[in-house]
Design a protein around this motif. Sequence first.
Motif, PDB file in Angstrom:
ATOM      1  N   LYS A 168     -11.994  -7.449   2.604  1.00 41.08           N
ATOM      2  CA  LYS A 168     -11.901  -8.912   2.521  1.00 41.08           C
ATOM      3  C   LYS A 168     -13.116  -9.484   3.250  1.00 41.08           C
ATOM      4  CE  LYS A 168      -7.782  -9.512   0.404  1.00 41.08           C
ATOM      5  NZ  LYS A 168      -6.414  -9.417   0.905  1.00 41.08           N
TER       6      LYS A 168
ATOM      7  N   PHE B  48      -6.740 -10.711   5.965  1.00 38.08           N
ATOM      8  CA  PHE B  48      -7.924 -11.544   6.137  1.00 38.08           C
ATOM      9  C   PHE B  48      -8.356 -11.627   7.596  1.00 38.08           C
ATOM     10  CE2 PHE B  48      -7.317 -13.549   1.980  1.00 38.08           C
ATOM     11  CZ  PHE B  48      -8.636 -13.755   1.631  1.00 38.08           C
TER      12      PHE B  48
ATOM     13  N   GLY C 164      -4.655  -3.308   1.030  1.00 39.80           N
ATOM     14  CA  GLY C 164      -3.650  -3.984   1.835  1.00 39.80           C
ATOM     15  C   GLY C 164      -2.238  -3.698   1.357  1.00 39.80           C
TER      16      GLY C 164
ATOM     17  N   SER D  12       2.984  -7.845  -1.832  1.00 43.56           N
ATOM     18  CA  SER D  12       3.172  -6.408  -1.588  1.00 43.56           C
ATOM     19  C   SER D  12       4.489  -6.107  -0.872  1.00 43.56           C
ATOM     20  CB  SER D  12       1.998  -5.839  -0.789  1.00 43.56           C
ATOM     21  OG  SER D  12       1.671  -6.669   0.286  1.00 43.56           O
TER      22      SER D  12
HETATM   23  C1  LIG Z   1      -5.234  -9.354   0.052  1.00 42.23           C
HETATM   24  C2  LIG Z   1      -3.983  -9.369   0.836  1.00 42.23           C
HETATM   25  C3  LIG Z   1      -3.065  -8.313   0.761  1.00 42.23           C
HETATM   26  C4  LIG Z   1      -3.191  -7.166  -0.235  1.00 42.23           C
HETATM   27  O1  LIG Z   1      -4.340  -6.496  -0.177  1.00 42.23           O
HETATM   28  P1  LIG Z   1      -4.900  -5.632  -1.406  1.00 42.23           P
HETATM   29  O2  LIG Z   1      -6.072  -5.010  -0.777  1.00 42.23           O
HETATM   30  O3  LIG Z   1      -5.204  -6.586  -2.513  1.00 42.23           O
HETATM   31  O4  LIG Z   1      -3.853  -4.650  -1.790  1.00 42.23           O
HETATM   32  C5  LIG Z   1      -1.958  -8.375   1.569  1.00 42.23           C
HETATM   33  N1  LIG Z   1      -1.748  -9.407   2.403  1.00 42.23           N
HETATM   34  C6  LIG Z   1      -2.593 -10.453   2.485  1.00 42.23           C
HETATM   35  C7  LIG Z   1      -2.313 -11.571   3.438  1.00 42.23           C
HETATM   36  C8  LIG Z   1      -3.743 -10.465   1.696  1.00 42.23           C
HETATM   37  O5  LIG Z   1      -4.594 -11.495   1.781  1.00 42.23           O
END
Ligand SMILES: *Cc1c(COP(=O)(O)O)cnc(C)c1O
Length: 411
Positions: free
Chosen positions: A256, A222, A117, A148
């Motif tokens: 997820k 998610f 993500g 991020s």
């Molecule tokens: C998990 C998540 C991310 C980041 O994803 P990664 O796969 O851990 O890099 C970004 N935004 C949301 C809302 C998340 O739940």
Amino acid sequence: MVRAYAEFGEPGEKTKLLIPPTLPFPRKGLPKNAIIKQLKKKLNQNLYASSRNFSIVYAGHPHPITRRASQLAEGTFFADWEQDSFRGTYLLEKEAVRMVGSLLGAPNAFGFITSGGTESNLIAMRMARDITRKKRPEIILPETAHFSFKSAAELLGLKIRYIPLNPDMSPKMEDVGRLINDHTICLVCSAPEAFLGQMDPVKEFSEIALRRNLLLHVDAAFGGFILPFMHELGYDVPQFDFRLPGVTSMMTDGHKLGLLPLTASFFLVRDAKYLMSIPTEDTLIHTITSTKPGRQAACAWTVFKHLGKEGYVREIRHVLEVVNLIADGIEKIEGLRLMARPFITILAFTSNVYDLSQVHSELQRKGWGTLLEKRHGAWVVRLSIHPDVRKSNARLFLEALNDTIQATSHH
Ligand SMILES: *Cc1c(COP(=O)(O)O)cnc(C)c1O
């Protein structure tokens, strides 16, 4: 084991990097059995069984068919600029992306499988910067948005303007207008955000984006692999995807709730033409990474075709039943308060009676993983429920929680 490690950071800080003692690169190899034994021992230091881990485990075990798919695709890879040698693997990715586009309301959407993500959000911000080419670019996002975007802002030289939150943690939409200026390159919202699993008002974001002629990126890390199936199950799911005309890009994580192995995220744009602003010369590399493993694409393609919407609906029905069971159980415990009735698979509770840090450690001692966080000075225990969790696990967890509360001193 942890004590032998040096800690990077001040004592009492929430998180510290653990740094092991120096370790020589082995001169001689160890026989297979000996090293596998050591490997198992190391892995046994992981605290929880998957079915008892409600901490930051989001996926649980991937769908069993991915074992076979991984095996078959092992050693295959592809790069966008060389489409011949692994043509089949390459097409698996392109088709998996198309299927996710259709699921998210835009059969014409195009994009890529990414390393997670974080990479997907980074690409989205880069694309917005490169499309708009504004001086001193700014992005606008709710305070609940994922970390991020901070990394992306730092890497890409963007300024973040945060939308403040209402007491229920939803973004103050009336503030968005005054945050927009000539430097704004895009709006960002989450479907849902990751702390409480609550939806941002994507429809309102979409309307603002259209009215103000801005790009809109939806972080559905998610949501992408649960909301469409909740809709089929008859839940009242607000619109959140490409069906809203203001949404220009989206991402969702297959690792997820998509039953895919770690890590497989999807970055999608409404129309492939948006990608043209990203300078790639002849490489066609629009992602941050270049060579892509075939395994992710093969697993995604296989699981989508094997489960279909019907299969995912069954999984999601189950996981939501488990979530409800746990939520009901927590609501019955006097002195605990759910921060919100869960919408997807995330629950969080707080207490002004019990010391939740004690509750968290006691649950850990009993083999149950939960996440402890401090929010506005108060402890919050957060649970993420994934499709591996059986109802029997949920009942055992509630028993353990009840017992723990009984034995915990009042503040
Ligand atoms: C998990 C998540 C991310 C980041 O994803 P990664 O796969 O851990 O890099 C970004 N935004 C949301 C809302 C998340 O739940």
